[in-house]
Design a protein around this motif. Structure first.
Motif, short mmCIF file in Angstrom:
data_model
loop_
_atom_site.label_atom_id
_atom_site.label_comp_id
_atom_site.label_asym_id
_atom_site.label_seq_id
_atom_site.Cartn_x
_atom_site.Cartn_y
_atom_site.Cartn_z
N ILE B 56 32.87 50.67 22.06
CA ILE B 56 32.03 51.86 21.88
C ILE B 56 31.24 52.14 23.14
O ILE B 56 31.20 53.28 23.62
CB ILE B 56 31.08 51.67 20.67
N ILE B 57 30.61 51.09 23.72
CA ILE B 57 29.73 51.32 24.87
C ILE B 57 30.55 51.81 26.07
O ILE B 57 30.20 52.80 26.71
CB ILE B 57 28.96 50.04 25.24
N VAL B 58 31.65 51.12 26.36
CA VAL B 58 32.39 51.42 27.59
C VAL B 58 33.27 52.66 27.42
O VAL B 58 33.20 53.60 28.20
CB VAL B 58 33.23 50.21 28.03
N TYR B 59 34.10 52.66 26.36
CA TYR B 59 35.05 53.77 26.22
C TYR B 59 34.37 55.01 25.66
O TYR B 59 34.37 56.06 26.30
CB TYR B 59 36.24 53.35 25.36
N ALA B 60 33.78 54.88 24.46
CA ALA B 60 33.19 56.07 23.83
C ALA B 60 31.93 56.50 24.56
O ALA B 60 31.67 57.69 24.71
CB ALA B 60 32.89 55.79 22.37
N GLY B 61 31.14 55.55 25.06
CA GLY B 61 29.84 55.88 25.61
C GLY B 61 29.83 56.19 27.09
O GLY B 61 28.89 56.78 27.59
N ALA B 62 30.87 55.78 27.83
CA ALA B 62 30.82 56.02 29.28
C ALA B 62 32.06 56.77 29.77
O ALA B 62 31.95 57.82 30.37
CB ALA B 62 30.68 54.68 30.01
N ILE B 63 33.25 56.23 29.51
CA ILE B 63 34.45 56.84 30.08
C ILE B 63 34.70 58.21 29.46
O ILE B 63 34.94 59.19 30.17
CB ILE B 63 35.66 55.91 29.86
N MET B 64 34.58 58.30 28.13
CA MET B 64 34.82 59.59 27.49
C MET B 64 33.75 60.61 27.87
O MET B 64 34.02 61.80 27.94
CB MET B 64 34.85 59.43 25.96
N VAL B 65 32.51 60.11 28.13
CA VAL B 65 31.46 61.03 28.57
C VAL B 65 31.88 61.70 29.87
O VAL B 65 31.73 62.91 30.05
CB VAL B 65 30.13 60.27 28.74
N LEU B 66 32.48 60.91 30.79
CA LEU B 66 32.93 61.49 32.06
C LEU B 66 34.05 62.49 31.83
O LEU B 66 34.09 63.55 32.46
CB LEU B 66 33.39 60.37 33.00
N PHE B 67 34.96 62.17 30.90
CA PHE B 67 36.05 63.11 30.58
C PHE B 67 35.47 64.44 30.11
O PHE B 67 35.80 65.50 30.62
CB PHE B 67 36.92 62.53 29.46
N VAL B 68 34.58 64.34 29.11
CA VAL B 68 34.00 65.57 28.55
C VAL B 68 33.22 66.31 29.62
O VAL B 68 33.26 67.54 29.70
CB VAL B 68 33.10 65.23 27.34
N PHE B 69 32.53 65.53 30.47
CA PHE B 69 31.73 66.12 31.55
C PHE B 69 32.61 66.98 32.45
O PHE B 69 32.29 68.13 32.76
CB PHE B 69 31.11 64.98 32.35
N VAL B 70 33.75 66.41 32.86
CA VAL B 70 34.64 67.15 33.76
C VAL B 70 35.19 68.40 33.06
O VAL B 70 35.18 69.50 33.63
CB VAL B 70 35.77 66.23 34.23
N VAL B 71 35.64 68.23 31.82
CA VAL B 71 36.20 69.38 31.10
C VAL B 71 35.14 70.46 30.93
O VAL B 71 35.40 71.66 31.06
CB VAL B 71 36.74 68.92 29.73
N MET B 72 33.88 70.01 30.69
CA MET B 72 32.78 70.95 30.53
C MET B 72 32.56 71.75 31.80
O MET B 72 32.37 72.96 31.78
CB MET B 72 31.52 70.13 30.24
N MET B 73 32.64 71.05 32.95
CA MET B 73 32.40 71.72 34.23
C MET B 73 33.53 72.70 34.57
O MET B 73 33.31 73.69 35.26
CB MET B 73 32.28 70.69 35.35
N LEU B 74 34.75 72.38 34.12
CA LEU B 74 35.87 73.26 34.45
C LEU B 74 35.77 74.59 33.73
O LEU B 74 36.32 75.58 34.17
CB LEU B 74 37.19 72.57 34.08
N ASN B 75 35.05 74.59 32.59
CA ASN B 75 34.85 75.81 31.80
C ASN B 75 36.18 76.51 31.52
O ASN B 75 36.41 77.65 31.93
CB ASN B 75 33.88 76.75 32.53
#
Lengths: 329, 166
Positions: B56-75
């Protein structure tokens, strides 16, 4: 009543205990609305809410009534699922984390052997609330707020985790009860002072409270990631923020200030715990009243250039001392 | 415990199917997070709470956050959704479905071999055991991983370096 075996009664008592803790936490969180505004008024030399009931304590009820009867607007340009999901995550993630707090030697919801890691996991999940809120609102201010919140929270969670590991190393366990029990003689604020500094700073940042409230800086971003929210959904973000304040205060007490320990007989355990937690909650408000908001790059610089080295050196030193003691003793 | 395992497994499978079939990238990532949480729950039922919480901490809490972050920025707008929908034709599924079927048959043959299933959930593997294993028999792997991270650190430092003003 054959099904009423001792085990069933035990389970029922535990469930009632858990429900009581949940209700009490929500009650405290709700009344922070009033407490914060009164204290801010006191320190900023003005009145604050003082109309409803004695000292204005009824303000919480009035605010809640207002929120419930407000129009619950769902923007047509928003992404429905994520827009609705975000406030739910915001409120539940940190309230869930309250489950690991040991209030007294016998009271507490979950006695997990992974204890403190559960909080880090819930804080990690909590990031999605601001991310999804910022993205799904489909508005510039919200997106900027969401981006800020994400970068800030995942950065500070790193230092938070490393700072906590110092405590875990000294106590030799992730379990919150073991951590409190290890502070019987000396509170961890003494051997883990630098860890405490980093953890308290990161705690404020993760709960995105002032002065680290850049994700919702009202003077530049309207109100950041929850600009498009109204009514009860906005209320859930509000409750989530205060839940973060209570959670971080309770964690600071548990990890660094001896949890339920204090002078006097043992039945004062809950009194000491809640008194210490209240002190930290009031400190949260005092920090908001006293400090201006830094620039965003300053927040990130302070994190990566001060907190990270400090927490790493703290962990290194803690490990060295533990090994040295093991060699000597 | 078994019923929890099956519920978590079903949730993980359904969420993972939605990861592939969702046309909106953020919804796909949301499903991937749910899938990771369900897998973490499976770790808990297997008696490995430390691995579960790290998931949860590493995958859901950190790596996936970066994924969502990038997708969010791409708009990515509606155009991407339409494109994704165009790509998800039935005939696209044939190849991967065949390959997965081969794997499934292989798994089905492996599991009941000798009539003995691999025992799990009988011992509790917590943080201490994981730490002792990492810094005992697997020390070399830890050192290699730290070398890899050091390379990433140097690269990140280089990218983030600001040239001195003349």
């Amino acid at each position: 009543m054959s099904w009423l075996t001792p085990e069933v009664i035990d389970v029922l008592i535990k469930i009632v205990q858990a429900l009581f803790i949940l209700v009490a936490t929500v009650f405290v969180v709700a009344n922070l609305i009033w407490l914060e505004r009164r204290l801010l008024g006191l320190w900023q030399d003005r009145h604050g809410p003082n109309r409803i009931g004695p000292f204005g304590v009824g303000q919480t009820v009035a605010d809640m009534m207002k929120l419930i009867f407000k129009e619950d607007w769902l923007p047509p340009f928003a992404d429905k699922i994520t827009f609705l999901l975000a406030p739910v995550i915001a409120m539940s993630a940190l309230l869930m984390a309250m489950a690991i707090i040991p209030f007294t030697p016998n009271w507490g919801v979950a006695d997990l052997n992974i204890g403190i890691l559960f909080f880090l996991a819930m804080a990690g999940i909590g990031v999605y609330a601001v991310m999804f809120a910022g993205w799904s609102s489909n508005s510039k201010y919200s997106l900027l707020g969401g981006v800020r919140a994400t970068a800030q929270t995942i950065s500070y969670e790193v230092f938070m985790g490393i700072a906590v590991m110092g405590v875990v190393a000294v106590a030799g366990s992730f379990n919150m009860r073991d951590i409190v029990a290890a502070q019987k003689d000396v509170w961890f604020i003494v051997p883990q002072f630098f860890g405490f500094l980093v953890f308290s700073m990161a705690g404020v940042a993760v709960a995105h409270r002032a002065p680290f409230d850049l994700p919702e800086a009202e003077s530049e971003l309207a109100s950041g990631y929850h600009t498009e929210y109204s009514g009860l959904k906005w209320g859930m973000f509000f409750v989530g923020e205060y839940a973060g304040v209570v959670m971080v205060s309770a964690l600071l007490v548990t990890l660094y200030f001896g949890g339920w320990y204090g002078p006097g007989p043992e039945w004062l355990a809950f009194f000491w715990f809640s008194l210490k937690t209240l002190v930290f909650i009031v400190l949260f408000v005092l920090i908001r009243a006293a400090l201006p908001r830094p620039r965003y790059d300053q927040v990130m610089d302070a994190g990566w250039k001060v907190c990270l080295p400090l927490s790493l050196i703290n962990l290194l030193g803690t490990g060295a001392v533990i090994l040295l003691r093991a060699d000597l003793g | 415990m078994q019923i929890i395992f099956y519920i978590a497994a079903v949730v993980a499978l359904l969420a993972t199917v939605r990861v592939v079939s969702a046309t909106n990238p953020v919804h796909a990532l949301l499903n991937l997070i749910v899938s990771l949480l369900a897998v973490a729950l499976i770790f808990f039922t297997l008696g490995a709470p430390f691995a579960g919480i790290l998931e949860i901490i590493v995958y859901a809490g950190a790596i996936m956050v970066l994924f969502v972050f990038v997708v969010m920025m791409l708009n990515l707008g509606d155009a991407t959704v339409a494109q994704e929908r165009k790509w998800l034709q039935p005939k696209v599924w044939i190849g991967p479905a065949f390959l997965s079927l081969v794997l499934l048959i292989e798994l089905g043959m492996m599991l009941p071999r000798d009539g003995v299933l691999h025992p799990a959930g009988h011992t509790l593997v917590d943080g201490k055991q994981v730490g002792m294993a990492l810094f005992g028999p697997y020390l070399l792997v830890v050192e290699l991983a730290s070398m890899l991270l050091l390379a990433a650190l140097v690269a990140a430092y280089h990218l983030g370096r600001q040239d001195e003003k003349e």
